[in-house]
Structures are given as C-alpha cells and as structure tokens.
Design an enzyme around this catalytic site. Structure first.
Site, PDB file in Angstrom:
ATOM      1  N   SER A 126       0.862  -1.178   0.000  1.00 28.92           N
ATOM      2  CA  SER A 126       0.000   0.000   0.000  1.00 28.92           C
ATOM      3  C   SER A 126       0.898   1.226   0.000  1.00 28.92           C
ATOM      4  CB  SER A 126      -0.886   0.016   1.251  1.00 28.92           C
ATOM      5  OG  SER A 126      -0.103   0.396   2.366  1.00 28.92           O
ATOM      6  N   LYS A 127       0.271   2.386  -0.031  1.00 29.68           N
ATOM      7  CA  LYS A 127       1.045   3.628  -0.111  1.00 29.68           C
ATOM      8  C   LYS A 127       1.976   3.807   1.089  1.00 29.68           C
ATOM      9  CE  LYS A 127      -1.520   6.180  -3.473  1.00 29.68           C
ATOM     10  NZ  LYS A 127      -2.949   5.811  -3.519  1.00 29.68           N
TER      11      LYS A 127
END
Ligand code: GLU
Length: 474
Positions: free
Chosen positions: A242-243
C-alpha cells in the site's frame, strides 16, 4: 495452439505496479512462446474512466519497452480493443443468453429476492427456484447469469495448481445492469472469447471471479483459457502493498529517476526467479527463461531497497556516454538551463566517479551543482562541520598550500592537502571535511581531490576564502 495473452487495465487511476508486473509476465510469456500480447482497455466504468489514465498506462508500457502486438492504438483483427466501444455487442451476448435460458431478467429488489430464497428454502428447493421460474419471465431489470448449481468448477491454474470451487459456492451474478451497462464479468469474458485468449495471467485478487468466468465462457460457447493467478505484492513488513510502503503507481518510478531496464528487472523478480542467487539479468535472458508455470504462489515482496540496489547496478553498467547523456538531461532540467561548454567539461572530468556512486539519476544535479554555481552550505551542515575548533586554521593552511601549486590536477592537490594534514597533525576527517563543505556546499559530494581538480584553482581558492570570511563573521 498459439499463445494469445492480454492485459486489461481499467483506466480509473494511475497504473499500479501490480498491473504492470502482470503486464510484464504476460509480455514475457508471449515473447518466450512467440505468441501475441494484447492491450485491452477495460473502461466499462465510464464514470471513473479517464483518457489521462489510459495515456498513463500506455506511457508506462512504452517506457518499459512492453510493446503490444494487438490492441488500442495498434488495432488488430478484432475491431476495437476498448470496451466502451463494444457495449452493444455485450448487450447482444447477454440477451442471447436470456433467449437460451442461461440468464434471466431480474427485476426484483434485494429484499424481495431474499424473501423468495427463504420461501424456496423452506420448501427444500434450490434457493433460486422461484427467482428463475420460467413461467414468470421478466423483461426488464438487470440480467443475471444462472449459475449451474449441480457441479463443482475445477481448473488447473498454472501457478496455483488444482483449483476447485464446490457446487453452490457461486451465486447467480449480474452480467448486464438495468441501465444497459455490462459488468466486468460479461465484458471481460466476451472479449477473452472473441479475441481467442489462450492464457489469462492476472492478479490473485481475481481468483474468486474465475469460476464465474469459466461458466460464462462455456455458456457463450467459447473455449476456456488456461489461468495463471499471480501472487499479490506485499511490503517488506508482510502486509499487502500500500502507499505506506512507498509509491504504488508506476508513474512515480517513471518520473523518479529509475532506469526502465532496472524497473523491468525488479518487476520480473516479483514472483519469478531466473535462478538461485541471480538478481540482475537482461530482458533477453528473461524472455529466454520465463514460463508462467515457474511463477511462485508465495506473496512477492516489493522491496524498495532491492529496487534501489538494482537501479545502481544498471547505472554502473551503462556506457559512459549514455550515462553522461542521461545525467546532462537531469542536470539541465534541474537547473532550468542548458550547460555551457566549460560546465559540461567540468562535469565530464568527474562523470566516471559520479556514475560509480549514483543510485538514482535524479540525485545527480544536487551532487554536482557545485561545479556550475556557488553553493552555500545550509546552516545544519555548516554548524556540524565548520563551527569547530581549528577550522579557520585548516582553511587558511589549505589555501596557502593550494595557491602554491604549479600544476592543478588530482595528484598535486592530494599531495598538497596530505602535506597540510601532516603539518597540522590532524586526520582526514577533521582536515578534509571542512574543505568539502567550503568547496561543494555539502558534507556529501563526489571525491574531494577530483572535485577540486574539476572545479579549477580560481574557484576553489575563492570558495575557501569565502568560507573563511563566513566563519570569521559568525
Ligand atoms: N480490468 C481488470 C483489472 O484491471 C482486468 C482483470 C483481468 O485481467 O481479467 O483488474
């Protein structure tokens, strides 16, 4: 049977590295087998699809050199490869399934559906018995596919092996919404059948859709492709990528100073290996060895440290001329002007040293800016190195040693400054770091003697002098 593979990204955001890894594996498989690699654009979600994102997908593929043989822009024997151009066709397919009793209009609300299922179950009938009653056919509302409930769906996944979904595990699902918009399932399967896709290699997140796709393919009369579900990407902490782990769009890497060959090499290691203890390999070698059956089903770790290391390896392996040309682009972009001939010569005299030390092309301008303009040390570096006992003495001793030199080259500069260290009876750290800050404006720079030689005696002496004055004034 010739291999025909596709990627089918949805242009609803900047293309994700996971989609690009899937693209790479499909492309490698096509190139390995002499097959056809197809780019289809899955833009059934007309609200969220945007041409900016389609352009981003294509730019990303081109940046990596993943050329497609059929698909958007290049065309092919199957007309349009953009799903929004084919809605009428998907509607025909859906209505044909209704006409053949394999799908049905479903005008009922979810509450009514639930009620009908309960009645059927209380009568020990199949839950969808009343929903599908042929004597009450509806002609409006969404169209649902009637999932045969009497047999399991089984297939042999090239990555995950034997897969089995038990009878009854899949509910009837919508293929055409009441507004006439096809769902992903209908559009994707119709296209895979029409384009005669032989292998579908895609992310494991789509595994739950696969039994639906197999049943729908058979109902349409197509031949079922071979599936290969690729492992999902995880961060080094074992959590889904994920980010939080770093950028997840390819664009960030495309614009972030990574070499396309390095990115390509890195992506190829995400779930596949060319051999034990081998991380760096050429595209040709990957094409030669790649096979979908060798893809691992274990989660693939997206490790930015590994990517940075691979990128540095590729930078070091570049031809010096290519490196210099790439560096020049970065420097000129960062400085907002083109380099004059003497600026360029100064850079070229140390470009080999810069090449050895660079992990990212975008870092180059900051490392070598001192060659082209005055760079004052920021307060932190200044305080850390210059506000110390004995620094003024070092600066003036270096000045007098260097101003006495007849020849200005790396060797003589090194000789002079080592002599200075001996005179002052200090070590290299204490004696040379202040000179580095005075001359390059930073505590990290290319090697000092070479940097001074490249910069020229006049500028070096002027900067030592200026540093001495800044120190006296502070
Ligand atoms: N549009 C789908 C996606 O981007 C395609 C999935 C597939 O390959 O079938 O996830």
């Amino acid at each position: 049977m010739s291999v025909r593979v596709r990627i089918a990204p949805s242009p609803t955001g900047y293309v994700h590295v996971g989609n690009i890894r899937a693209a790479l594996f499909n492309w490698l498989y096509a190139r390995h087998t002499g097959g056809t690699f197809i780019l289809r654009i899955d833009d059934t979600d007309v609200e969220r699809s945007d041409v900016e994102y389609e352009d981003d997908i294509k730019a990303g593929l081109r940046w990596l050199g993943l050329d497609w043989d059929e698909g958007v822009d290049v065309g092919g024997p199957h007309g349009s490869y953009r799903q929004s151009d084919r809605f009428d066709h998907y509607r025909e397919v859906a209505h044909d399934l209704v006409a053949r009793g394999l799908a049905y209009h479903d005008p009922r609300s979810p509450e009514e559906l639930e009620e009908l299922r309960k009645v059927a179950q209380s009568e020990k009938r199949h839950p969808n018995y009343y929903i599908r009653r042929p004597d009450t056919p509806a002609t409006t509302g969404p169209i649902r596919f009637s999932v045969p409930q009497d047999a399991p769906v089984e297939f042999d996944d090239m990555v995950r092996g034997d897969m089995r979904f038990e009878a009854g595990a899949v509910d009837d699902f919508v293929i055409l919404r009441s507004d006439g918009v096809p769902t992903y399932h209908l559009a994707s399967v119709t296209d895979d059948v029409d384009y005669r896709i032989s292998h579908v290699a895609r992310g494991e997140d789509l595994l739950p859709s696969t039994p639906k796709h197999i049943l729908l393919t058979k109902a349409i009369g197509g031949s079922v492709p071979t599936y290969a579900h690729l492992p999902l990407l995880f961060g080094p902490d074992g959590k889904k990528l994920s980010k939080r782990h770093g950028d997840t769009s390819l664009r960030a890497y495309r614009e972030g100073g990574y070499l396309p060959q390095a990115m390509m090499n890195f992506l190829a290691t995400l779930g596949w290996s060319i051999g034990a203890d081998r991380t760096v390999f050429t595209v040709a070698e990957a094409i030669e060895s790649f096979d979908l059956v060798d893809v691992s089903k274990n989660p693939a770790v997206f490790d930015l440290d590994k990517l940075a290391w691979i990128n540095g390896e590729y930078i070091r392996a570049q031809d010096p001329e290519d490196f210099e040309a790439g560096a020049r682009t970065e420097i000129e972009r960062s400085m907002g002007r083109s380099l004059a001939a003497d600026d360029w010569e100064r850079f070229r005299s140390i470009s080999g040293l810069v090449q050895e030390r660079t992990k990212f092309m975008v870092d180059i301008p900051d490392q070598v800016r001192f060659l082209f303009e005055e760079v004052a040390a920021d307060d932190d570096s200044w305080a850390k190195v210059m506000d110390k006992e004995g620094v003024a003495e070092v600066l003036s001793a270096a000045s007098s040693r260097l101003s006495g030199l007849d020849t200005w080259d790396t060797e003589s500069i090194e000789g002079a400054l080592r002599g200075m260290l001996e005179d002052l009876e200090i070590g290299a750290r204490k004696g040379l770091q202040p000179l580095r800050v005075a001359v390059t404006g930073s505590v990290v720079s290319p090697p000092l003697f070479e940097s001074m030689a490249a910069l020229g005696s006049e500028s070096v002496l002027a900067r030592l002098d200026a540093a001495g004055r800044r120190l006296a004034g502070s």
